[in-house]
Design a protein around this motif. Structure first.
Motif, PDB file in Angstrom:
ATOM      1  N   GLU A 128      58.726  65.560 108.816  1.00  0.00           N
ATOM      2  CA  GLU A 128      59.416  66.389 107.497  1.00  0.00           C
ATOM      3  C   GLU A 128      58.451  66.720 106.284  1.00  0.00           C
ATOM      4  N   ALA A 169      59.916  68.959 104.048  1.00  0.00           N
ATOM      5  CA  ALA A 169      60.785  69.679 102.782  1.00  0.00           C
ATOM      6  C   ALA A 169      60.902  68.639 101.700  1.00  0.00           C
ATOM      7  N   THR A 201      61.861  73.796 111.751  1.00  0.00           N
ATOM      8  CA  THR A 201      62.040  74.452 110.416  1.00  0.00           C
ATOM      9  C   THR A 201      61.453  73.351 109.219  1.00  0.00           C
ATOM     10  N   TRP A 202      61.505  71.900 109.397  1.00  0.00           N
ATOM     11  CA  TRP A 202      61.276  71.279 108.401  1.00  0.00           C
ATOM     12  C   TRP A 202      59.903  70.355 108.736  1.00  0.00           C
TER      13      TRP A 202
END
Length: 133
Positions: free
Chosen positions: A51, A53, A109-110
């Motif tokens: 991740e 984010a 996405t992350w």
């Protein structure tokens, strides 16, 4: 195509995001469909995808690695005293492969690509190998 990157780490344990560097390499190569291999040639560092984010993910990962592989363990025999770094690097792994489609890295996405330092600070190298279909 093989691209060599150099970076300087600032801490004993550190996760440096290199996603934008790898994407730039792919874009400059003109590759539209294929794969990219990100490889770390060091025994006390590695490459992972995780991740990107929330920066607390990196903090938590480093803390948990330290819990599992404490830096100072009196039973460690390695003369350099960095057995924990070798263990962390073996756990993370030396490379990651990412699919390229439409000229872009196929990441969630992350997700981001990280160079993981476990025995810094140091000057380090990693390689990006771009392969077309």
């Amino acid at each position: 195509m093989l691209i060599k990157h150099e970076l300087k780490t600032n801490n004993r344990d550190e996760m440096v995001e290199v996603t934008s560097l790898v994407q730039r390499d792919v874009s400059e190569s003109g590759l539209q469909e294929g794969t990219v291999l990100i490889y770390c040639p060091h025994t006390t560092a590695g490459i992972t995808i995780n991740e990107n984010a929330d920066p607390d993910v990196k903090t938590d990962m480093i803390r948990r690695f330290d819990e599992v592989y404490p830096w100072d363990d009196e039973k460690d025999l390695h003369m350099e005293g960095n057995t924990a770094a070798h263990m962390k690097a073996s756990t993370v792994g030396a490379s990651q492969t990412v699919i390229v489609t439409g000229g872009r890295l196929l990441l969630g996405t992350w997700q981001g690509i990280y160079f993981c330092e476990f025995d810094g600070p140091r000057r380090r190298t990693f390689y990006v190998k771009i392969q077309g279909e």
